[in-house]
Design an enzyme around this catalytic site. Structure first.
Site, PDB file in Angstrom:
ATOM      1  N   SER A 184       0.827  -1.199   0.000  1.00 57.27           N
ATOM      2  CA  SER A 184       0.000   0.000   0.000  1.00 57.27           C
ATOM      3  C   SER A 184       0.874   1.267   0.000  1.00 57.27           C
ATOM      4  O   SER A 184       1.708   1.416  -0.889  1.00 57.27           O
ATOM      5  CB  SER A 184      -0.955  -0.063   1.199  1.00 57.27           C
ATOM      6  OG  SER A 184      -1.887   0.973   1.148  1.00 57.27           O
ATOM      7  N   ASP A 338     -10.032  -3.358  -5.383  1.00 58.49           N
ATOM      8  CA  ASP A 338      -9.134  -2.433  -4.704  1.00 58.49           C
ATOM      9  C   ASP A 338      -9.101  -1.126  -5.480  1.00 58.49           C
ATOM     10  O   ASP A 338      -8.864  -1.115  -6.690  1.00 58.49           O
ATOM     11  CB  ASP A 338      -7.724  -3.058  -4.647  1.00 58.49           C
ATOM     12  CG  ASP A 338      -6.725  -2.167  -3.934  1.00 58.49           C
ATOM     13  OD1 ASP A 338      -7.085  -1.039  -3.545  1.00 58.49           O
ATOM     14  OD2 ASP A 338      -5.565  -2.619  -3.777  1.00 58.49           O
ATOM     15  N   HIS A 368      -8.113  -4.526  -0.838  1.00 62.30           N
ATOM     16  CA  HIS A 368      -6.928  -3.822  -0.359  1.00 62.30           C
ATOM     17  C   HIS A 368      -6.541  -4.281   1.053  1.00 62.30           C
ATOM     18  O   HIS A 368      -7.391  -4.344   1.932  1.00 62.30           O
ATOM     19  CB  HIS A 368      -7.183  -2.310  -0.359  1.00 62.30           C
ATOM     20  CG  HIS A 368      -5.929  -1.509  -0.228  1.00 62.30           C
ATOM     21  ND1 HIS A 368      -5.090  -1.281  -1.289  1.00 62.30           N
ATOM     22  CD2 HIS A 368      -5.346  -0.919   0.840  1.00 62.30           C
ATOM     23  CE1 HIS A 368      -4.049  -0.569  -0.890  1.00 62.30           C
ATOM     24  NE2 HIS A 368      -4.175  -0.339   0.402  1.00 62.30           N
TER      25      HIS A 368
END
Ligand SMILES: *[C@@H]1O[C@H](CO)[C@@H](O)[C@H](O)[C@H]1NC(C)=O
Ligand SMILES: *[C@@H]1O[C@H](CO)[C@@H](O)[C@H](O)[C@H]1NC(C)=O
Ligand SMILES: *[C@@H]1O[C@H](CO)[C@@H](O)[C@H](O)[C@H]1NC(C)=O
Length: 398
Positions: A184, A338, A368
């Site tokens: 991320s 995501d 995610h």
């Protein structure tokens, strides 16, 4: 009577509001995910209040912090690399040969997260166990107290400290078998520091692999197909993504508002749009049903005040091919559900076009943060499966 009904109705509406999430049926363990999601949404809603009172924005997440605990197989230590806090995992067993190493960067929207969070601590231990690797899991200062480039520089400072011959020798690390990885916002930082290393005359070591797990890679176009399709998806909604981005650079709401409208890039920087043009960079499958529109130009003053979002250290997709071409073997993991999926897919296209070897793992039932959902604490089957695949890949390629 109506008072009683009202007393019942209000909590029901609140619960429904916090729990409701349009979770696609491909994603397993709906109920567990909904519980976690409602907990996270409550956090998001109380965060501004805590900030106003001068606390860190996500206090409930402190429950995820675990102390550095060694066991019979691994020595875990919290220490400083160049004044940056890191958690280091070293196998206990003596080895006659040098070991491989993973330098890991946690996620959390540049605003939260820690190497001490249970899922990251556990991932570090698994890497030691399965790869017999030395693992350095770095922290960095967070927004809103610190803005770009502090996060980038903290990570780069810790990395530079680690990549010195003397330090690698101290930890028994083989300098030819080093991976830089992150998920991320950590995937963003991993991509950015890998690019920076290529032009650093002081660093002689060549990284063997970079691994980018659902990375966030550009702040120029906030209207990609994955932004549209996952506008209210679990874990990170589009609204949160844009907020994390703008707060990486400033707490000034003017940038946030411009980003929400996708009108923040000034006309002088239009030449950069080609690097994030999803119409040319996404595979057909992910473009289906979407029409490309070029983002509208924003005021020059905004970009002058907050040039960070146009900086390649924040948006690694803006690097040109002469940089990309020199990157090491790259592993990219993307998830179907995501909001940042297309950042990873576009980087994949650009790297491949530049001749870089890229291994792509697309998780069809993924959302995610899925790897963090594979920890013992949360224990999601799909998360566990992806963690295992990831460790296997690293074991075979690092
Ligand atoms: C240490 O490693 C051994 C062998 O792999 C394993 O059986 C044991 O469970 C590990 N101990 C801990 C605390 O994880
Ligand atoms: C993006 O790509 C499309 C199709 O390839 C092209 O028509 C458009 O001009 C491009 N826009 C920018 C800003 O690069
Ligand atoms: C690519 O980027 C580097 C660093 O930003 C710059 O020095 C170089 O001139 C650029 N090359 C091209 C072909 O644009």
């Amino acid at each position: 009577m109506w008072k009683k009904s009202l007393c019942l109705l209000i909590p029901c509406v609140l619960i429904a509001y916090y729990c409701y999430a349009p979770i696609p049926h491909e994603i397993e363990q709906h109920w567990e995910l909904m519980m976690i999601w409602s907990f996270m949404r409550i956090q998001m809603h109380i965060a501004p209040l805590f900030e106003m009172l001068g606390f860190r924005p996500f206090p409930l997440l402190e429950i995820l912090v675990v102390p550095p605990t060694s066991d019979e197989n691994v020595t875990v230590t919290d220490t400083l690399f160049n004044n940056v806090p890191v958690r280091v995992f070293v196998p206990k067993q003596k080895s006659s040969t040098l070991r491989r190493a993973v330098f890991y960067i946690h996620g959390g929207g540049w605003v939260t997260g820690s190497a001490a969070w249970d899922p990251y601590d556990e991932l570090g231990r698994w890497m030691v166990e399965r790869l017999d690797a030395v693992v350095v899991s770095t922290d960095y200062r967070l927004s809103p107290q610190y803005h770009f480039p502090t996060q980038f520089e903290d990570v780069y400072d810790a990395l530079r400290w680690f990549l010195r011959k003397k330090v690698l020798a101290e930890y028994g690390v083989d300098p030819t078998r080093i991976c830089i990885a992150g998920d991320s916002a950590g995937g963003n930082l991993a991509a950015a520091v890998n690019q920076k290393l290529l032009n650093d005359p002081e660093i002689k070591i060549k990284v063997k692999i970079q691994s980018l797990i659902y990375p966030v890679l550009q702040a120029l176009d906030m209207d990609l197909p994955s932004h549209r399709e996952n506008i209210h998806m679990v874990i990170v909604e589009k609204e949160h993504l844009v907020e994390f981005w703008s707060r990486y650079f400033t707490s000034d709401k003017a940038l946030l508002e411009a980003m929400v409208a996708n009108q923040h890039t000034p006309v002088e920087s239009s030449h950069l749009f080609k690097f994030v043009n999803w119409s040319t960079l996404l595979p057909e499958r992910f473009k289906k049903g979407h029409v490309y529109t070029t983002p509208i130009h924003g005021p020059s003053e905004l970009a002058k005040k907050y040039p960070g979002f146009l900086d390649v250290r924040a948006s690694p997709l803006l690097a040109n091919d002469s940089i990309l071409r020199r990157l090491p073997l790259t592993h990219i993991l993307t998830c179907q559900y995501d909001v940042v999926r297309d950042d990873g897919l576009m980087y994949l296209s650009r790297l491949r076009a530049a001749g870089v070897r890229v291994v792509h793992e697309h998780v069809e039932d993924g959302f995610h943060g899925i790897l963090s959902f594979g920890s013992s604490l949360i224990n999601f089957r799909a998360g566990k499966r992806e963690v295992n695949k990831y460790l296997k890949w690293l074991k075979e390629n690092l």
